[in-house]
Design a protein around this motif. Structure first.
Motif, short mmCIF file in Angstrom:
data_model
loop_
_atom_site.label_atom_id
_atom_site.label_comp_id
_atom_site.label_asym_id
_atom_site.label_seq_id
_atom_site.Cartn_x
_atom_site.Cartn_y
_atom_site.Cartn_z
N ALA A 100 -5.24 -12.46 1.08
CA ALA A 100 -4.85 -12.49 -0.46
C ALA A 100 -3.60 -11.61 -0.82
O ALA A 100 -3.42 -10.73 -0.15
N ASP A 101 -3.02 -12.06 -1.89
CA ASP A 101 -1.92 -11.32 -2.25
C ASP A 101 -2.40 -10.14 -3.25
O ASP A 101 -2.48 -10.23 -4.44
N TRP A 102 -2.73 -9.05 -2.73
CA TRP A 102 -3.22 -7.90 -3.46
C TRP A 102 -2.14 -7.19 -4.46
O TRP A 102 -2.39 -6.79 -5.43
N ARG A 103 -0.98 -7.38 -4.00
CA ARG A 103 -0.01 -6.95 -4.94
C ARG A 103 0.03 -7.44 -6.40
O ARG A 103 -0.04 -6.77 -7.11
N THR A 104 -0.17 -8.97 -6.51
CA THR A 104 -0.19 -9.66 -7.63
C THR A 104 -1.49 -9.17 -8.45
O THR A 104 -1.30 -9.01 -9.51
N VAL A 105 -2.53 -9.36 -7.53
CA VAL A 105 -3.83 -8.73 -8.23
C VAL A 105 -3.82 -7.46 -8.89
O VAL A 105 -4.07 -7.25 -9.95
N LEU A 106 -3.25 -6.57 -8.15
CA LEU A 106 -3.23 -5.31 -8.68
C LEU A 106 -2.17 -5.27 -9.81
O LEU A 106 -2.61 -4.27 -10.87
N LEU A 108 -1.37 -7.55 -11.91
CA LEU A 108 -2.24 -8.07 -13.25
C LEU A 108 -3.25 -7.23 -13.62
O LEU A 108 -3.38 -7.07 -14.89
N THR A 109 -3.69 -6.57 -12.89
CA THR A 109 -4.92 -5.67 -13.31
C THR A 109 -4.21 -4.50 -14.21
O THR A 109 -4.81 -4.35 -15.22
N ALA A 138 4.33 -10.07 -12.83
CA ALA A 138 3.56 -10.25 -11.73
C ALA A 138 3.43 -11.78 -11.00
O ALA A 138 3.17 -11.62 -9.69
N LEU A 139 3.30 -12.61 -11.53
CA LEU A 139 3.37 -13.74 -11.20
C LEU A 139 4.65 -14.42 -10.50
O LEU A 139 4.77 -15.53 -10.09
#
Length: 179
Positions: A100-106, A108-109, A138-139
């Motif tokens: 998973a792309d955790w950088r993008t998830v974090l 966005l969060t 982020a995207l």
């Protein structure tokens, strides 16, 4: 404990895990059930003025949504227990072997939580623009010449539609006194 008893316990545990793996969609049913119960509980315990303006009050939509969630949870559970399975999405170009792309998830969060914190002191137009711009960044968008302008325009249009046309008051912030 004998070896035969141990083997039987391991076999039962393996059967239970196999059954749970085959019926994993029941987790979605449980989530929908809990969400429906929460929505219905909130709707039924909502403080509402007795004098409402029409036949449809503020409880109507949450009650319909909560009842719909409960109905869908029950129908999905019946389907899963009868052997129904969800089909994999055929049109997605996702490589499930990649992490998973955790950088993008974090990112966005962080952008979402930051806008939630800033909406009261800065107002919706500014916090919304930061939310839209941060989400675009982020995207993967790196157009610093275009993205802030689109984010500001989108935020102002959203603020105007909700605040002025729909009658949903949003915090304007210090800039709304100037404009």
């Amino acid at each position: 404990m004998t070896t035969q008893t141990t083997d039987t316990a391991v076999a039962r545990d393996g059967d239970r895990r196999s059954w749970l793996k085959e019926h994993s969609e029941l987790g979605v049913c449980a989530l929908l059930l809990a969400l429906g119960a929460l929505v219905l509980t909130d709707a039924l315990t909502m403080d509402v003025d007795i004098a409402q303006r029409g036949p449809v009050g503020p409880r109507t939509v949450p009650i319909v949504v909560g009842a719909g969630l409960l109905l869908i949870a029950a129908l999905l559970a019946v389907d899963v227990l009868r052997g129904g399975r969800g089909q994999a999405e055929g049109g997605e170009d996702i490589d499930l072997s990649e992490p998973a792309d955790w950088r993008t998830v974090l990112l966005l969060t962080g952008v979402f939580l930051g806008s939630a914190v800033l909406i009261e002191p800065l107002g919706f137009p500014v916090a919304g623009a930061l939310l839209f711009w941060g989400a675009a960044f982020a995207l993967g968008s790196r157009r610093v010449d275009r993205d802030p302008l689109i984010a500001a325009g989108l935020s102002l249009v959203t603020y105007t539609v909700f605040n002025n046309l729909l009658g949903v008051p949003l915090p304007g912030g210090p800039l709304m006194g100037v404009l």
